[in-house]
Design a protein around this motif. Sequence first.
Motif, PDB file in Angstrom:
ATOM      1  N   GLU A  85      87.120  24.970  59.886  1.00  0.00           N
ATOM      2  CA  GLU A  85      87.391  26.381  59.567  1.00  0.00           C
ATOM      3  C   GLU A  85      88.791  26.576  58.983  1.00  0.00           C
ATOM      4  OE1 GLU A  85      89.434  25.983  63.535  1.00  0.00           O
ATOM      5  OE2 GLU A  85      87.822  25.014  62.409  1.00  0.00           O
ATOM      6  N   LEU A  86      89.543  25.493  58.765  1.00  0.00           N
ATOM      7  CA  LEU A  86      90.938  25.576  58.335  1.00  0.00           C
ATOM      8  C   LEU A  86      91.110  25.126  56.895  1.00  0.00           C
ATOM      9  CD1 LEU A  86      92.564  23.966  61.507  1.00  0.00           C
ATOM     10  CD2 LEU A  86      92.426  26.408  60.978  1.00  0.00           C
ATOM     11  N   ASP A  87      92.226  25.544  56.290  1.00  0.00           N
ATOM     12  CA  ASP A  87      92.628  25.011  54.985  1.00  0.00           C
ATOM     13  C   ASP A  87      93.427  23.747  55.256  1.00  0.00           C
ATOM     14  OD1 ASP A  87      93.440  24.456  52.447  1.00  0.00           O
ATOM     15  OD2 ASP A  87      94.391  26.394  52.065  1.00  0.00           O
ATOM     16  N   PHE A  88      92.705  22.662  55.402  1.00  0.00           N
ATOM     17  CA  PHE A  88      93.254  21.377  55.841  1.00  0.00           C
ATOM     18  C   PHE A  88      93.326  20.430  54.646  1.00  0.00           C
ATOM     19  CE2 PHE A  88      92.327  17.005  57.159  1.00  0.00           C
ATOM     20  CZ  PHE A  88      93.187  16.789  58.223  1.00  0.00           C
ATOM     21  N   THR A  89      94.494  19.814  54.453  1.00  0.00           N
ATOM     22  CA  THR A  89      94.655  18.833  53.385  1.00  0.00           C
ATOM     23  C   THR A  89      95.411  17.635  53.937  1.00  0.00           C
ATOM     24  OG1 THR A  89      95.473  18.473  51.113  1.00  0.00           O
ATOM     25  CG2 THR A  89      96.829  19.833  52.556  1.00  0.00           C
ATOM     26  N   GLY A  90      95.116  16.459  53.417  1.00  0.00           N
ATOM     27  CA  GLY A  90      95.810  15.274  53.926  1.00  0.00           C
ATOM     28  C   GLY A  90      95.171  14.000  53.441  1.00  0.00           C
ATOM     29  N   ILE A  91      95.675  12.890  53.943  1.00  0.00           N
ATOM     30  CA  ILE A  91      95.141  11.595  53.575  1.00  0.00           C
ATOM     31  C   ILE A  91      95.086  10.694  54.809  1.00  0.00           C
ATOM     32  CG2 ILE A  91      97.419  10.759  52.838  1.00  0.00           C
ATOM     33  CD1 ILE A  91      95.929   8.988  50.798  1.00  0.00           C
ATOM     34  N   TYR A  92      93.941  10.060  54.996  1.00  0.00           N
ATOM     35  CA  TYR A  92      93.754   9.046  56.038  1.00  0.00           C
ATOM     36  C   TYR A  92      93.835   7.678  55.368  1.00  0.00           C
ATOM     37  CZ  TYR A  92      91.356   5.963  59.363  1.00  0.00           C
ATOM     38  OH  TYR A  92      91.039   4.930  60.201  1.00  0.00           O
ATOM     39  N   ALA A  93      94.624   6.782  55.965  1.00  0.00           N
ATOM     40  CA  ALA A  93      94.708   5.402  55.490  1.00  0.00           C
ATOM     41  C   ALA A  93      94.649   4.499  56.710  1.00  0.00           C
ATOM     42  CB  ALA A  93      96.002   5.175  54.713  1.00  0.00           C
ATOM     43  N   GLY A  94      93.648   3.639  56.749  1.00  0.00           N
ATOM     44  CA  GLY A  94      93.511   2.788  57.920  1.00  0.00           C
ATOM     45  C   GLY A  94      92.862   1.463  57.582  1.00  0.00           C
ATOM     46  N   GLY A  95      93.230   0.447  58.342  1.00  0.00           N
ATOM     47  CA  GLY A  95      92.659  -0.877  58.131  1.00  0.00           C
ATOM     48  C   GLY A  95      93.606  -1.950  58.629  1.00  0.00           C
ATOM     49  N   VAL A  96      93.393  -3.153  58.141  1.00  0.00           N
ATOM     50  CA  VAL A  96      94.206  -4.284  58.569  1.00  0.00           C
ATOM     51  C   VAL A  96      95.244  -4.604  57.495  1.00  0.00           C
ATOM     52  CG1 VAL A  96      92.532  -5.950  57.639  1.00  0.00           C
ATOM     53  CG2 VAL A  96      94.177  -6.683  59.386  1.00  0.00           C
ATOM     54  N   THR A  97      96.466  -4.859  57.927  1.00  0.00           N
ATOM     55  CA  THR A  97      97.531  -5.318  57.038  1.00  0.00           C
ATOM     56  C   THR A  97      98.000  -6.681  57.533  1.00  0.00           C
ATOM     57  OG1 THR A  97      99.135  -4.076  58.360  1.00  0.00           O
ATOM     58  CG2 THR A  97      98.344  -3.040  56.348  1.00  0.00           C
ATOM     59  N   THR A  98      98.285  -7.551  56.586  1.00  0.00           N
ATOM     60  CA  THR A  98      98.629  -8.932  56.916  1.00  0.00           C
ATOM     61  C   THR A  98      99.877  -9.344  56.148  1.00  0.00           C
ATOM     62  OG1 THR A  98      96.312  -9.504  57.279  1.00  0.00           O
ATOM     63  CG2 THR A  98      97.810 -11.316  56.861  1.00  0.00           C
ATOM     64  N   ARG A  99     100.746 -10.091  56.835  1.00  0.00           N
ATOM     65  CA  ARG A  99     101.927 -10.691  56.202  1.00  0.00           C
ATOM     66  C   ARG A  99     101.978 -12.173  56.578  1.00  0.00           C
ATOM     67  NH1 ARG A  99     101.422  -6.362  54.360  1.00  0.00           N
ATOM     68  NH2 ARG A  99     102.935  -4.657  54.196  1.00  0.00           N
ATOM     69  N   GLY A 100     102.257 -13.007  55.600  1.00  0.00           N
ATOM     70  CA  GLY A 100     102.374 -14.438  55.847  1.00  0.00           C
ATOM     71  C   GLY A 100     103.635 -14.999  55.245  1.00  0.00           C
ATOM     72  N   TYR A 101     104.133 -16.076  55.833  1.00  0.00           N
ATOM     73  CA  TYR A 101     105.346 -16.731  55.333  1.00  0.00           C
ATOM     74  C   TYR A 101     105.222 -18.239  55.558  1.00  0.00           C
ATOM     75  CZ  TYR A 101     110.148 -18.426  55.011  1.00  0.00           C
ATOM     76  OH  TYR A 101     111.262 -19.130  54.659  1.00  0.00           O
ATOM     77  N   ALA A 102     105.664 -19.004  54.573  1.00  0.00           N
ATOM     78  CA  ALA A 102     105.780 -20.460  54.706  1.00  0.00           C
ATOM     79  C   ALA A 102     106.941 -20.906  53.834  1.00  0.00           C
ATOM     80  CB  ALA A 102     104.486 -21.150  54.280  1.00  0.00           C
ATOM     81  N   ASP A 103     107.497 -22.081  54.124  1.00  0.00           N
ATOM     82  CA  ASP A 103     108.590 -22.577  53.291  1.00  0.00           C
ATOM     83  C   ASP A 103     108.574 -24.100  53.215  1.00  0.00           C
ATOM     84  OD1 ASP A 103     109.956 -23.611  55.582  1.00  0.00           O
ATOM     85  OD2 ASP A 103     110.982 -21.705  55.887  1.00  0.00           O
ATOM     86  N   SER A 104     109.508 -24.610  52.442  1.00  0.00           N
ATOM     87  CA  SER A 104     109.566 -26.043  52.169  1.00  0.00           C
ATOM     88  C   SER A 104     109.982 -26.865  53.375  1.00  0.00           C
ATOM     89  CB  SER A 104     110.531 -26.306  51.006  1.00  0.00           C
ATOM     90  OG  SER A 104     111.769 -25.655  51.220  1.00  0.00           O
ATOM     91  N   CYS A 105     110.444 -26.204  54.436  1.00  0.00           N
ATOM     92  CA  CYS A 105     110.813 -26.915  55.653  1.00  0.00           C
ATOM     93  C   CYS A 105     109.653 -26.991  56.653  1.00  0.00           C
ATOM     94  CB  CYS A 105     112.017 -26.251  56.313  1.00  0.00           C
ATOM     95  SG  CYS A 105     113.527 -26.327  55.326  1.00  0.00           S
ATOM     96  N   GLY A 106     108.506 -26.459  56.270  1.00  0.00           N
ATOM     97  CA  GLY A 106     107.343 -26.509  57.141  1.00  0.00           C
ATOM     98  C   GLY A 106     107.199 -25.327  58.078  1.00  0.00           C
ATOM     99  N   GLN A 107     108.063 -24.340  57.943  1.00  0.00           N
ATOM    100  CA  GLN A 107     107.990 -23.170  58.819  1.00  0.00           C
ATOM    101  C   GLN A 107     106.864 -22.242  58.378  1.00  0.00           C
ATOM    102  OE1 GLN A 107     111.206 -20.140  60.835  1.00  0.00           O
ATOM    103  NE2 GLN A 107     111.555 -20.769  58.743  1.00  0.00           N
ATOM    104  N   LYS A 108     106.134 -21.671  59.351  1.00  0.00           N
ATOM    105  CA  LYS A 108     105.020 -20.781  59.045  1.00  0.00           C
ATOM    106  C   LYS A 108     105.029 -19.590  59.996  1.00  0.00           C
ATOM    107  CE  LYS A 108     101.945 -24.451  57.369  1.00  0.00           C
ATOM    108  NZ  LYS A 108     100.680 -25.190  57.619  1.00  0.00           N
ATOM    109  N   HIS A 109     104.725 -18.420  59.441  1.00  0.00           N
ATOM    110  CA  HIS A 109     104.588 -17.209  60.235  1.00  0.00           C
ATOM    111  C   HIS A 109     103.356 -16.449  59.765  1.00  0.00           C
ATOM    112  CE1 HIS A 109     108.569 -17.769  61.942  1.00  0.00           C
ATOM    113  NE2 HIS A 109     109.087 -17.851  60.731  1.00  0.00           N
ATOM    114  N   TRP A 110     102.701 -15.792  60.719  1.00  0.00           N
ATOM    115  CA  TRP A 110     101.502 -15.016  60.385  1.00  0.00           C
ATOM    116  C   TRP A 110     101.470 -13.757  61.244  1.00  0.00           C
ATOM    117  CZ3 TRP A 110      98.369 -15.496  56.379  1.00  0.00           C
ATOM    118  CH2 TRP A 110      97.147 -14.814  56.378  1.00  0.00           C
TER     119      TRP A 110
END
Length: 450
Positions: free
Chosen positions: A143-168
């Motif tokens: 019943e309202l004048d409603f405006t907006g945005i829904y954003a949902g889901g999975v986000t992923t970040r990864g890291y690796a380097d030449s020294c063998g280090q890894k992050h997830w």
Amino acid sequence: MNNDKISALEVSFNQLAEILVEKKQQDEYFTFKLSWEQSQFTRFNHARVRQIGCVIDGWIELKLMYNQRSNYRRFPFVGNFELDWKQLYQALQELRQEISYLPLDPYLVLPVGNNNNNSHELYPGELLSEDSLVYSILSEVEELDFTGIYAGGVTTRGYADSCGQKHWFASDSFTLDYSIFNLEGQAVKGNFFGSRWHQDTYRKKIADSKRQLQLLCTSTRKVPRGKYRTYLAPAAVSELLMMLSWKGISEADIQQGNSSLAELYHQEKALSPIFYVKENLNLGLVPRFNQWGEIAAPELPIIEKGVLVNTLANSRTAKEYGKIPNGANASETLRSPEISPGTLTSEEILPQLDTGLYISNLHYLNWSDCSTGRITGMTRYACFWVESGKIVAPIENLRFDESLYCFWGKNLLDLTNFQEFIPEVDTYESRQLGGSLVPGMLVKDFTYTL
């Protein structure tokens, strides 16, 4: 969170990193990073769906370092090993051809991690399904004048380097950033965030917005410029806090004379003894690793009892200025900050405010005089004039201009005993992570200029 999908992405990412290690030439170093998301976006206007869709997107970045020089390439991450390796190997060859033509970098940070520094963090949630999303949101606001945005889901970040280090890092989360308008075009702003959707909590959030919308129905009051006792709600406090990520808490900005906290750093001034700020990575909303694979402490105190006890210093800044790094990111910005609560209860806000301004939101913030910590900006959405502890009328928008050494210093009266999490809602390039956990605050003599 689709665990099989995330596991497959991680396997593919690790395979690419391991082959890079094999292909690495003597005296070469590299960092290898991933940003990926699968997000459901739904845009609403007049309590109707105006746009809906699912985005699956990601990129990988290879940074090559050799002979005190560096260069990088960024390109889409498909998740197919053969396709991704073809792009990655081409990028490696191009970087090798170009790197000798680049200038020396005296403060280049090389990866020094090892397998013992690896990290692996998964934060699964319970998000709205694609089928239930629209009804769950609109059933409370039809019943309202409603405006907006829904954003949902999975986000992923990864890291690796030449020294063998890894992050997830992988996390389920959602944000619903919305506004509700009345017939005069006035609006109440709100946001709803989490890793698990709770309909009852959402219903209470909307009910609170409806109460504020009802208060906007009376005629607006023009408030003359001047100094007023003011309550700033958590959303407004968050806007002020995030200004410290821009010419504030960065060690590089302090060393270069650009920081608003220079007087605090040199102990020429202090803030209120009830004011505490820390970086709280225990919330699990952002990765603890940075662009060099360094893991920050779960908590880093920044301001305690009004005294600056730490700045954000990354390894590059530390190398340049002879400081000790603390795992800050490349831009030395706040990732998951928290302001400690005070003693003011929600029932005491209006009685303690007595006569003055209730500010729900702020926008258009900028430094009016960075060297003295002066911030200017505008009030926004549901802001009210209060008399004798009662809301009298909504106000016309005001411009403020005030120093953080006042509103977080001598003029800070109290902070609420509750906190709200104010999420990052930007979706430029990708869905952003993090946000701030903050209380509301009551101050005296807050300066309004227009």
